[in-house]
Scaffold this active site. Structure first.
Site, PDB file in Angstrom:
ATOM      1  N   HIS A  83      73.284 -10.184 -37.350  1.00 13.31           N
ATOM      2  CA  HIS A  83      74.211 -11.216 -36.911  1.00 13.31           C
ATOM      3  C   HIS A  83      73.476 -12.549 -36.853  1.00 13.31           C
ATOM      4  CE1 HIS A  83      77.085 -13.338 -34.469  1.00 13.31           C
ATOM      5  NE2 HIS A  83      77.916 -12.329 -34.598  1.00 13.31           N
ATOM      6  N   TYR A 213      81.523 -19.477 -28.324  1.00 12.92           N
ATOM      7  CA  TYR A 213      81.320 -20.133 -27.035  1.00 12.92           C
ATOM      8  C   TYR A 213      82.407 -21.191 -26.892  1.00 12.92           C
ATOM      9  CZ  TYR A 213      76.561 -18.172 -27.154  1.00 12.92           C
ATOM     10  OH  TYR A 213      75.473 -17.329 -27.209  1.00 12.92           O
ATOM     11  N   PRO A 305      72.836 -13.401 -18.062  1.00 12.60           N
ATOM     12  CA  PRO A 305      73.082 -12.987 -19.457  1.00 12.60           C
ATOM     13  C   PRO A 305      73.427 -14.154 -20.386  1.00 12.60           C
ATOM     14  CG  PRO A 305      74.923 -12.330 -18.035  1.00 12.60           C
ATOM     15  CD  PRO A 305      73.890 -12.960 -17.149  1.00 12.60           C
ATOM     16  N   LYS A 309      68.643 -12.412 -22.980  1.00 11.79           N
ATOM     17  CA  LYS A 309      67.203 -12.187 -23.098  1.00 11.79           C
ATOM     18  C   LYS A 309      66.710 -10.934 -22.372  1.00 11.79           C
ATOM     19  CE  LYS A 309      66.322 -15.984 -25.384  1.00 11.79           C
ATOM     20  NZ  LYS A 309      66.361 -15.837 -26.830  1.00 11.79           N
ATOM     21  N   TYR A 400      67.013 -19.224 -29.473  1.00 15.71           N
ATOM     22  CA  TYR A 400      68.181 -18.357 -29.316  1.00 15.71           C
ATOM     23  C   TYR A 400      67.863 -16.931 -29.762  1.00 15.71           C
ATOM     24  CZ  TYR A 400      73.210 -17.251 -29.635  1.00 15.71           C
ATOM     25  OH  TYR A 400      74.458 -16.712 -29.471  1.00 15.71           O
TER      26      TYR A 400
HETATM   27  P1  FAD Z   1      67.968  -1.252 -16.511  1.00 14.50           P
HETATM   28  O1  FAD Z   1      68.573  -1.201 -17.858  1.00 14.50           O
HETATM   29  O2  FAD Z   1      68.786  -1.766 -15.378  1.00 14.50           O
HETATM   30  O3  FAD Z   1      67.443   0.207 -16.167  1.00 14.50           O
HETATM   31  C1  FAD Z   1      66.968   0.527 -14.876  1.00 14.50           C
HETATM   32  C2  FAD Z   1      67.145   2.014 -14.668  1.00 14.50           C
HETATM   33  O4  FAD Z   1      66.617   2.360 -13.378  1.00 14.50           O
HETATM   34  C3  FAD Z   1      68.602   2.445 -14.633  1.00 14.50           C
HETATM   35  O5  FAD Z   1      68.790   3.524 -15.527  1.00 14.50           O
HETATM   36  C4  FAD Z   1      68.870   2.832 -13.179  1.00 14.50           C
HETATM   37  O6  FAD Z   1      69.813   3.892 -13.068  1.00 14.50           O
HETATM   38  C5  FAD Z   1      67.483   3.263 -12.744  1.00 14.50           C
HETATM   39  N1  FAD Z   1      67.247   3.135 -11.299  1.00 14.50           N
HETATM   40  C6  FAD Z   1      67.585   2.111 -10.490  1.00 14.50           C
HETATM   41  N2  FAD Z   1      67.172   2.328  -9.235  1.00 14.50           N
HETATM   42  C7  FAD Z   1      66.535   3.523  -9.265  1.00 14.50           C
HETATM   43  C8  FAD Z   1      65.875   4.289  -8.274  1.00 14.50           C
HETATM   44  N3  FAD Z   1      65.763   3.864  -7.011  1.00 14.50           N
HETATM   45  N4  FAD Z   1      65.336   5.474  -8.630  1.00 14.50           N
HETATM   46  C9  FAD Z   1      65.414   5.926  -9.909  1.00 14.50           C
HETATM   47  N5  FAD Z   1      66.032   5.230 -10.891  1.00 14.50           N
HETATM   48  C10 FAD Z   1      66.581   4.047 -10.575  1.00 14.50           C
HETATM   49  N6  FAD Z   1      70.188  -8.536 -22.328  1.00 14.50           N
HETATM   50  C11 FAD Z   1      69.941  -8.841 -23.641  1.00 14.50           C
HETATM   51  O7  FAD Z   1      68.765  -8.896 -24.030  1.00 14.50           O
HETATM   52  N7  FAD Z   1      70.951  -9.084 -24.538  1.00 14.50           N
HETATM   53  C12 FAD Z   1      72.269  -9.056 -24.165  1.00 14.50           C
HETATM   54  O8  FAD Z   1      73.166  -9.264 -25.003  1.00 14.50           O
HETATM   55  C13 FAD Z   1      72.571  -8.768 -22.755  1.00 14.50           C
HETATM   56  N8  FAD Z   1      73.853  -8.693 -22.300  1.00 14.50           N
HETATM   57  C14 FAD Z   1      74.098  -8.319 -20.998  1.00 14.50           C
HETATM   58  C15 FAD Z   1      75.407  -8.207 -20.554  1.00 14.50           C
HETATM   59  C16 FAD Z   1      75.681  -7.832 -19.238  1.00 14.50           C
HETATM   60  C17 FAD Z   1      77.096  -7.749 -18.753  1.00 14.50           C
HETATM   61  C18 FAD Z   1      74.604  -7.518 -18.358  1.00 14.50           C
HETATM   62  C19 FAD Z   1      74.875  -7.086 -16.929  1.00 14.50           C
HETATM   63  C20 FAD Z   1      73.299  -7.610 -18.789  1.00 14.50           C
HETATM   64  C21 FAD Z   1      73.032  -8.020 -20.101  1.00 14.50           C
HETATM   65  N9  FAD Z   1      71.716  -8.120 -20.561  1.00 14.50           N
HETATM   66  C22 FAD Z   1      71.471  -8.489 -21.874  1.00 14.50           C
HETATM   67  C23 FAD Z   1      70.593  -7.780 -19.688  1.00 14.50           C
HETATM   68  C24 FAD Z   1      70.078  -6.360 -19.927  1.00 14.50           C
HETATM   69  O9  FAD Z   1      71.135  -5.429 -19.890  1.00 14.50           O
HETATM   70  C25 FAD Z   1      69.027  -5.991 -18.876  1.00 14.50           C
HETATM   71  O10 FAD Z   1      68.079  -7.034 -18.815  1.00 14.50           O
HETATM   72  C26 FAD Z   1      68.318  -4.677 -19.240  1.00 14.50           C
HETATM   73  O11 FAD Z   1      69.163  -3.591 -18.960  1.00 14.50           O
HETATM   74  C27 FAD Z   1      67.021  -4.517 -18.444  1.00 14.50           C
HETATM   75  O12 FAD Z   1      66.443  -3.280 -18.748  1.00 14.50           O
HETATM   76  P2  FAD Z   1      65.596  -2.485 -17.653  1.00 14.50           P
HETATM   77  O13 FAD Z   1      65.097  -1.273 -18.326  1.00 14.50           O
HETATM   78  O14 FAD Z   1      64.640  -3.406 -17.014  1.00 14.50           O
HETATM   79  O15 FAD Z   1      66.631  -2.136 -16.500  1.00 14.50           O
END
Ligand code: FAD
Length: 403
Positions: A83, A213, A305, A309, A400
């Site tokens: 994309h 946007y 979001p 990133k 971006y």
């Molecule tokens: P998470 O994906 O949140 O994973 C954390 C894990 O820890 C989860 O599985 C949870 O169940 C587990 N957990 C939590 N607490 C505990 C506990 N106490 N004990 C055991 N397990 C636990 N980012 C982008 O780069 N591009 C995008 O287009 C984008 N769009 C987004 C759209 C939305 C609506 C949202 C909300 C976020 C978006 N993001 C985007 C951000 C992205 O989704 C997050 O930054 C990403 O999920 C972070 O990954 P992570 O592994 O750090 O955390």
């Protein structure tokens, strides 16, 4: 018998206990396991839930390179699609930026986060990785020592205490890792942008072949492809508003109005299958290490979001952290771990700065420090220079798609 008497302490559970099976935890788990480091992932949710938790979708070119480097990108090459265009709609008209032909010429790969998580999980289990689903990490203790432990509550509700050499906190902003940091151990940089978005997933094909946007007097609206059947939309909403206040009909009417569908093409409507209010804020910790507890992904830095990133940073930090842990545990070289925080924070700050820039592009700048964002006379100027200045477009494209 009291709860503490029932706690079972398992000697050395793993070299590294990873809290959370999101993109950060699973990339880390895969890389450690491939390098022969003994690790255990602790995940609160059940496996089926991870497969359906829709969040991010736009993967940066660098993220794809990292996943490629470690043989973790097969699914996204097969089912994702490239994309490279975004479209801005304002009262002054619309214009498109083919960012794939600007800056470094990089493109996004659109691949839903839940599919990436499913691929990472499958690969991790295939290479013999250990994971405990339905297990909540309650607290991490002893982080000042070289034998930290994690108190967990397993699927049967029984408390246990697991020990490791290091604990990687990849459990998001509200996880146990952040909660377990001793007070004063890290600084917290928090900024609330005072803007909220209603994040939506519609069971409907994308309505345009670009990220959309729309800047409208009634507020921002956004359109992002996910799959041929599902599209993410955003609608700026009031702070504190309940997502339930938005019926499907109200959502589609408001999206059509703000995206000026009557002028530029009707939206493909369908049932709204997910709605949640997201407050735009950033929440970054510094440093990302305290003793034997290391933070990565949203646990380290939550970004709004607005510039997509978060998942990209999570993958990048996981790779840096994996290399550092392997160097330390397999080769006795702690330099990478000593530098982990500083190295990751350099990327986080750049992403944070661009996310903030995007928020001000879409919502205007505050009239005073800490004041509300307003689309005053400067708002259109920022959009206008993006429309007309090639150097501004190159700058935009690089940030971006890049991390
Ligand atoms: P998470 O994906 O949140 O994973 C954390 C894990 O820890 C989860 O599985 C949870 O169940 C587990 N957990 C939590 N607490 C505990 C506990 N106490 N004990 C055991 N397990 C636990 N980012 C982008 O780069 N591009 C995008 O287009 C984008 N769009 C987004 C759209 C939305 C609506 C949202 C909300 C976020 C978006 N993001 C985007 C951000 C992205 O989704 C997050 O930054 C990403 O999920 C972070 O990954 P992570 O592994 O750090 O955390």
């Amino acid at each position: 018998m009291t709860a503490s008497q029932r706690i079972r302490t398992v000697g050395d559970t793993a070299d590294v206990i990873i809290l959370g099976a999101g993109p950060a935890g699973l990339v880390l788990g895969n890389l450690l396991r491939t390098s022969g480091i003994d690790c255990l992932v602790v995940e609160r949710a059940e496996r089926a839930h991870l497969r359906t938790r829709a969040r991010a979708g736009f993967l940066a070119a660098n993220t794809v390179r990292i996943l490629d480097r470690h043989g973790l990108a097969e699914g996204l090459h097969r089912r994702g699609h490239e994309h490279s265009t975004c479209e801005f709609r304002t009262d002054d008209g619309r214009f498109r930026l083919d960012y794939g032909g600007l800056g470094r010429g990089e493109r996004h790969t659109v691949y839903p986060q839940q599919e990436l998580v499913t691929d990472l999980l499958t690969h991790y289990l295939d290479i013999g990785g250990r994971i405990s689903f339905g297990t909540e990490a309650v607290a991490v203790t002893g982080v000042d020592s070289s034998r930290p432990s994690v108190s967990v509550r397993g699927p049967d509700g029984r408390p246990e205490q697991w020990r490791a050499r290091y604990v990687a906190g990849c459990d998001g902003r509200h996880g146990a890792a952040r909660r377990s940091l001793p007070s004063g151990a890290v600084r917290r940089h928090h900024r609330d942008h005072g803007v909220s978005w209603l994040g939506l997933l519609a069971e409907a094909p994308p309505s345009l072949d670009a990220v959309g946007y729309a800047i409208h007097p009634r507020g921002f609206a956004g359109h992002m492809a996910r799959t041929p059947e599902v599209t993410r939309y955003y609608l700026q909403c009031e702070r504190g508003e309940s997502a339930d206040a938005w019926s499907d009909e109200r959502i589609w009417d408001e999206l059509a109005l703000r995206m000026r569908a009557a002028q530029y093409g009707e939206l493909h409507r369908g049932p709204i299958i997910q709605r949640a209010v997201v407050d735009l804020e950033s929440d970054v910790l510094e440093p990302l290490r305290h003793g034997s507890l290391l933070l990565a992904g949203d646990a380290a830095s939550l970004l709004s979001p607005s510039a997509a990133k978060g998942a990209n940073l999570a993958v990048l930090e996981a790779e840096i952290l994996a290399r550092a842990l392997v160097d330390d545990l397999a080769h006795g070289d702690a330099t990478g771990l000593e530098r982990y925080s500083e190295q990751s924070l350099a990327y986080i700050r750049r992403a944070q700065e661009f996310s903030q820039w995007m928020i001000q592009l879409l919502h205007g700048a505050p009239d005073s420090d800490g004041g509300p964002l307003l689309h005053g006379p400067l708002g259109p100027a920022r959009i206008e220079s993006l429309r007309t200045s090639r150097s501004q477009q190159d700058w935009f494209a690089e940030r971006y798609v890049g991390v």
